[in-house]
Design an enzyme around this catalytic site. Structure first.
Site, PDB file in Angstrom:
ATOM      1  N   SER A 182       0.798  -1.225   0.000  1.00 38.61           N
ATOM      2  CA  SER A 182       0.000   0.000   0.000  1.00 38.61           C
ATOM      3  C   SER A 182       0.831   1.276   0.000  1.00 38.61           C
ATOM      4  O   SER A 182       0.386   2.289  -0.506  1.00 38.61           O
ATOM      5  CB  SER A 182      -0.937  -0.001   1.207  1.00 38.61           C
ATOM      6  N   HIS A 210      -5.231  -3.145  -3.083  1.00 44.16           N
ATOM      7  CA  HIS A 210      -4.860  -2.234  -4.175  1.00 44.16           C
ATOM      8  C   HIS A 210      -4.756  -2.935  -5.524  1.00 44.16           C
ATOM      9  O   HIS A 210      -4.283  -2.341  -6.492  1.00 44.16           O
ATOM     10  CB  HIS A 210      -3.545  -1.529  -3.835  1.00 44.16           C
ATOM     11  N   LYS A 240     -11.704   0.718  -2.333  1.00 41.18           N
ATOM     12  CA  LYS A 240     -10.697   1.413  -3.130  1.00 41.18           C
ATOM     13  C   LYS A 240     -11.170   1.490  -4.583  1.00 41.18           C
ATOM     14  O   LYS A 240     -12.045   2.280  -4.883  1.00 41.18           O
ATOM     15  CB  LYS A 240      -9.344   0.783  -2.893  1.00 41.18           C
TER      16      LYS A 240
HETATM   17  C1  LIG Z   1      -6.879   0.109   2.826  1.00 38.83           C
HETATM   18  C2  LIG Z   1      -6.323  -1.203   3.123  1.00 38.83           C
HETATM   19  C3  LIG Z   1      -7.026  -2.108   3.921  1.00 38.83           C
HETATM   20  C4  LIG Z   1      -8.260  -1.730   4.674  1.00 38.83           C
HETATM   21  O1  LIG Z   1      -9.389  -1.701   3.867  1.00 38.83           O
HETATM   22  P1  LIG Z   1     -10.643  -0.835   4.330  1.00 38.83           P
HETATM   23  O2  LIG Z   1     -11.772  -1.392   3.555  1.00 38.83           O
HETATM   24  O3  LIG Z   1     -10.332   0.581   3.985  1.00 38.83           O
HETATM   25  O4  LIG Z   1     -10.793  -1.034   5.810  1.00 38.83           O
HETATM   26  C5  LIG Z   1      -6.516  -3.370   4.069  1.00 38.83           C
HETATM   27  N1  LIG Z   1      -5.357  -3.734   3.487  1.00 38.83           N
HETATM   28  C6  LIG Z   1      -4.647  -2.890   2.725  1.00 38.83           C
HETATM   29  C7  LIG Z   1      -3.379  -3.361   2.087  1.00 38.83           C
HETATM   30  C8  LIG Z   1      -5.100  -1.586   2.528  1.00 38.83           C
HETATM   31  O5  LIG Z   1      -4.375  -0.736   1.808  1.00 38.83           O
END
Ligand SMILES: *Cc1c(COP(=O)(O)O)cnc(C)c1O
Length: 388
Positions: A182, A210, A240
């Site tokens: 991330s 991602h 996302k």
């Molecule tokens: C954003 C993110 C999460 C969390 O997801 P949410 O739905 O925003 O709680 C989990 N793992 C990674 C790698 C992320 O970047």
């Protein structure tokens, strides 16, 4: 002042001195690309809304229709009365798209990881995690009370050494990694990790927050690594590229049935709002139908990296590491002066000494936006790196 207030005030002062205190800034997102803060408009390179689907008319309409039909909230845990029919539709769609037998949807990606891992491993078991794994994988690992070992970032050799040393003394073994990291934007060696897992009777879990909607024709990082790379547990988020909110796990039917029965963040938490499920289904339709849209965030990141003279981008995330927190904040200000919003990322989100700008590209960034950003980064930000 009570002792509690005194504690909070002292702690904040300490964090401020280290330049790692955080503040929330009201941000009005007008579309997938432009935001207004304090009356000023910025082009944002900090949103994870890779396909700009948070503001897509069909996605918004699907959410509105679901509210009209099913209400604003789920009303209870899914295991009680909160399991409105949009869940099964979404889960069937996710499983088919990711090439898995079944899926289970959670309130968020964070809740998914915090819930799934303790269902699968316990105090007699072993977890191996990439050192740059997302915070919520660590949260799940800690809640499981399994023995946790960290392997060097993307080092299959180091993971293998640790397994050779520790595997025999434990019951089950679980390997955890992000599919796309991330804060670094690079990809995990999923094919090699999958082979490693099968050599040592370990299970592999990848966090593809991602990857979905962005790489491997939108099907995510496992798909990009090769269609036949077996990954036991593929989790991800609806928040996302899908532009909605929620988390999911794709796995075999027995694993999903067990998770539905035992994951505490599912059992004891109210179901996802119907609008979020409907928006995610609509987003999956768009991702399946518009391969050109799906290809754009990565293409934009690659165009930027080439213009700025940075290494080739592997995902829509491009880091520019400044090292020092103050320097990263100053770099953010330099860009803000040009109406470009790139939020500085500081420890503990990233390891100490690696404060950075994390630049995220979306489908909607124009070539003009990308050129402008690349010019400022090349002329004003990269020289800051050298002087550090
Ligand atoms: C954003 C993110 C999460 C969390 O997801 P949410 O739905 O925003 O709680 C989990 N793992 C990674 C790698 C992320 O970047």
């Amino acid at each position: 002042m009570t002792s509690l207030d005194g504690f909070a005030a002292n702690k904040l002062r300490e964090l401020e001195q280290k330049h790692i205190r955080r503040i929330l800034v009201d941000t009005f997102r007008e579309d997938g690309v432009h935001v207004t803060r304090g009356g000023r408009q910025f082009t944002s390179f900090s949103c994870n809304d890779y396909l700009n689907l948070t503001h897509h008319p069909a996605v918004k309409q699907a959410a509105i229709d679901a509210i009209v039909r099913h209400g604003a909230g789920a009303g209870a845990s899914r295991l009680v009365t909160g399991n409105h029919p949009l869940y099964s539709e979404l889960e069937a769609r996710l499983a088919a798209f990711k090439g898995a037998e079944a899926a289970c949807v959670f309130g968020s990606g964070y809740l998914a990881n915090a819930g799934i891992i303790p269902v699968l491993v316990g105090p007699d078991d072993l977890i191996l995690a990439d050192e740059l794994s997302h915070s919520c994988l660590w949260a799940g690992a800690q809640l499981s009370r399994a023995k946790v070992l960290m392997f060097r970032h993307n080092s299959v050799e180091h993971a293998e050494q640790l397994l050779a040393q520790a595997r025999a003394g434990h019951g089950h073994a679980l390997i955890l990694t992000d599919g796309i990291f991330s804060m670094d934007g690079d990809r995990a060696p999923l094919a090699e990790l999958s082979a490693l897992a099968s050599r040592h009777d370990a299970w592999l879990m990848s966090d593809d927050a991602h990857g979905l909607g962005v790489v491997g024709s939108g099907q995510g990082s496992a798909h990009a690594a090769g269609t036949r790379v077996p990954i036991d547990l593929q989790m991800g988020t609806l928040s996302k590229a899908l532009g909605s909110c929620g988390g999911y796990l794709c796995a075999s039917q027995p694993v999903i049935d067990l998770v539905r029965t035992r994951a505490r963040t599912l059992v004891y938490s109210t179901g996802l709002p119907p609008a979020s499920a409907a928006a995610a289904i609509s987003a999956l339709d768009i991702i399946a139908q518009e391969p050109e849209l799906v290809a754009r965030p990565l293409a934009n990141a690659q165009a930027f990296a080439s213009l700025a003279g940075l290494p080739a981008a592997e995902s829509p995330i491009v880091p520019v590491v400044l090292g020092d927190e103050v320097l990263a904040l100053r770099a953010q200000q330099v860009l803000e002066a040009e109406a470009l919003l790139v939020t500085a990322i500081r420890p503990p989100t990233v390891p100490p000494g690696t404060a950075r700008l994390r630049i995220a590209f979306t489908a909607g960034h124009s070539h003009h936006d990308i050129e402008r950003l690349a010019r400022v980064v090349r002329r004003q930000i990269l020289p800051m790196q050298v002087s550090a």
